[in-house]
Every structure is written in C-alpha cells, then in structure tokens.
Design an enzyme around this catalytic site. Structure first.
Site, PDB file in Angstrom:
ATOM      1  N   ASP A  91       0.846  -1.191   0.000  1.00  0.00           N
ATOM      2  CA  ASP A  91       0.000   0.000   0.000  1.00  0.00           C
ATOM      3  C   ASP A  91       0.886   1.247   0.000  1.00  0.00           C
ATOM      4  OD1 ASP A  91      -3.213   0.558   1.039  1.00  0.00           O
ATOM      5  OD2 ASP A  91      -1.783   2.225   1.074  1.00  0.00           O
ATOM      6  N   HIS A 104     -11.393  -7.789 -12.829  1.00  0.00           N
ATOM      7  CA  HIS A 104     -11.976  -6.580 -12.246  1.00  0.00           C
ATOM      8  C   HIS A 104     -13.355  -6.876 -11.656  1.00  0.00           C
ATOM      9  CE1 HIS A 104     -12.679  -2.243 -11.664  1.00  0.00           C
ATOM     10  NE2 HIS A 104     -13.942  -2.582 -11.885  1.00  0.00           N
ATOM     11  N   THR A 118     -12.164   3.594  -1.445  1.00  0.00           N
ATOM     12  CA  THR A 118     -11.810   4.702  -2.343  1.00  0.00           C
ATOM     13  C   THR A 118     -11.453   4.213  -3.747  1.00  0.00           C
ATOM     14  OG1 THR A 118      -9.505   4.649  -1.599  1.00  0.00           O
ATOM     15  CG2 THR A 118     -10.994   6.161  -0.457  1.00  0.00           C
ATOM     16  N   HIS A 134     -10.388  -5.053  -3.149  1.00  0.00           N
ATOM     17  CA  HIS A 134      -9.043  -5.270  -2.606  1.00  0.00           C
ATOM     18  C   HIS A 134      -9.133  -5.593  -1.128  1.00  0.00           C
ATOM     19  CE1 HIS A 134     -10.072  -0.978  -2.460  1.00  0.00           C
ATOM     20  NE2 HIS A 134      -9.428  -0.943  -1.308  1.00  0.00           N
TER      21      HIS A 134
HETATM   22  P1  5GP Z   1      -9.631   1.656   0.350  1.00  0.00           P
HETATM   23  O1  5GP Z   1      -9.655   2.964   1.087  1.00  0.00           O
HETATM   24  O2  5GP Z   1     -10.343   1.754  -0.986  1.00  0.00           O
HETATM   25  O3  5GP Z   1     -10.078   0.491   1.159  1.00  0.00           O
HETATM   26  O4  5GP Z   1      -8.115   1.359   0.047  1.00  0.00           O
HETATM   27  C1  5GP Z   1      -7.425   1.890  -1.030  1.00  0.00           C
HETATM   28  C2  5GP Z   1      -5.968   1.801  -0.689  1.00  0.00           C
HETATM   29  O5  5GP Z   1      -5.225   1.972  -1.875  1.00  0.00           O
HETATM   30  C3  5GP Z   1      -5.510   2.885   0.280  1.00  0.00           C
HETATM   31  O6  5GP Z   1      -4.976   2.277   1.452  1.00  0.00           O
HETATM   32  C4  5GP Z   1      -4.445   3.643  -0.500  1.00  0.00           C
HETATM   33  O7  5GP Z   1      -3.353   4.043   0.285  1.00  0.00           O
HETATM   34  C5  5GP Z   1      -4.058   2.672  -1.585  1.00  0.00           C
HETATM   35  N1  5GP Z   1      -3.634   3.302  -2.833  1.00  0.00           N
HETATM   36  C6  5GP Z   1      -4.278   4.286  -3.500  1.00  0.00           C
HETATM   37  N2  5GP Z   1      -3.613   4.602  -4.629  1.00  0.00           N
HETATM   38  C7  5GP Z   1      -2.533   3.782  -4.667  1.00  0.00           C
HETATM   39  C8  5GP Z   1      -1.449   3.624  -5.605  1.00  0.00           C
HETATM   40  O8  5GP Z   1      -1.350   4.304  -6.634  1.00  0.00           O
HETATM   41  N3  5GP Z   1      -0.513   2.691  -5.317  1.00  0.00           N
HETATM   42  C9  5GP Z   1      -0.582   1.905  -4.185  1.00  0.00           C
HETATM   43  N4  5GP Z   1       0.392   1.015  -3.989  1.00  0.00           N
HETATM   44  N5  5GP Z   1      -1.582   2.017  -3.285  1.00  0.00           N
HETATM   45  C10 5GP Z   1      -2.541   2.945  -3.535  1.00  0.00           C
HETATM   46 ZN    ZN Z   2      -9.897  -2.859 -11.965  1.00  0.00          ZN
END
Ligand code: 5GP
Ligand code: ZN
Length: 117
Positions: free
Chosen positions: A29, A45, A92, A97
């Site tokens: 992350d 997807h 987000t 994931h």
């Molecule tokens: P959510 O909030 O959707 O559960 O988790 C999305 C996660 O994706 C967040 O923890 C964020 O830090 C991670 N994330 C967002 N953009 C990127 C990216 O470009 N690269 C990586 N490695 N992680 C990302």
């Molecule tokens: Zn996708």
C-alpha cells in the site's frame, strides 16, 4: 477501463509487488497504516464485495490462499485482512481489494472502526 488497480496489475502504474499468481496480485500500500501493509487483489476486475456472485466468488478463496503464502514468505505470524465496501466503509478504489496488515499489536472493538462522525 479506467481503473487504478487494473493499471497496477498491467504494470502501467508502478507498484512494489509482494506476490503474484494466475489469479491475484499483491503489492505494498502506498500509504501504509501498519509496519506491513499490502493490498491483495484479484486480477479480474470486480468493483467491490457487493458484486460477488456464484460465478466469480472462487477468486476470493484465491485471495486468502495468497494471504497465507504471503505470511509464510514474509515471516508473518499474525495478520488482519480488511475489505472496505462502499463509501461509508471507506472504499476509495472501486476494484475489490483486501488490506493485509501485520507487524503491530492491533486493537479490536468499536474504536477500531475509526469513525468519522
Ligand atoms: P480503500 O480505502 O479503498 O479500502 O483502500 C485503497 C488503498 O489503496 C488505500 O490504502 C491507498 O493508500 C491505496 N492506494 C491508492 N492509490 C494507490 C497507488 O497508486 N498505489 C498503491 N500502492 N496504493 C494505492
Ligand atoms: Zn480494476
């Protein structure tokens, strides 16, 4: 499709790979909230956990298989897996994931929700 995580799988956006097989991809992350924090995603997807059906659910088992392999690979004995589905839950990125968190003693209880209101 304009999906950040599909682009990461394809290598169009760089990431730090932790694990990969035919079904899943796992990478660090970008904003870790624990000493070890990776995201495990199916290569297919699926926008979120609310879109899991009898037709596509098999890959979710593959995600957990990968988590067990990653734990062995990284020498991790204890870990937590979190899936956020929908805006209120904090999702987000709309490619399903699973956050795999380790390396710290974690709390459990209402406060662990990190409520914003
Ligand atoms: P959510 O909030 O959707 O559960 O988790 C999305 C996660 O994706 C967040 O923890 C964020 O830090 C991670 N994330 C967002 N953009 C990127 C990216 O470009 N690269 C990586 N490695 N992680 C990302
Ligand atoms: Zn996708």
């Amino acid at each position: 499709m304009d999906c950040l995580f599909c682009k990461i799988i394809d290598g169009d956006i760089p990431s730090t790979k932790v694990y990969e097989d035919d079904f899943v991809f796992a990478f660090k992350d970008i904003a870790p909230i624990a000493p070890f924090h990776c995201l495990i995603i199916p290569k297919v997807h699926i926008s979120g956990a609310d879109q899991i059906t009898a037709e596509n659910s098999e890959v979710i088992g593959k995600v957990f298989e990968a988590a067990a392999k990653i734990a062995k690979q990284e020498g991790i004995e204890s870990f937590r897996i979190i899936n956020n589905c929908g805006d209120d839950a904090g999702q987000t990125v709309k490619h399903i994931h699973f956050h795999m968190l380790a390396g710290v003693k974690m709390g459990w209880g209402p406060e662990s929700l990190g409520k914003t209101e």
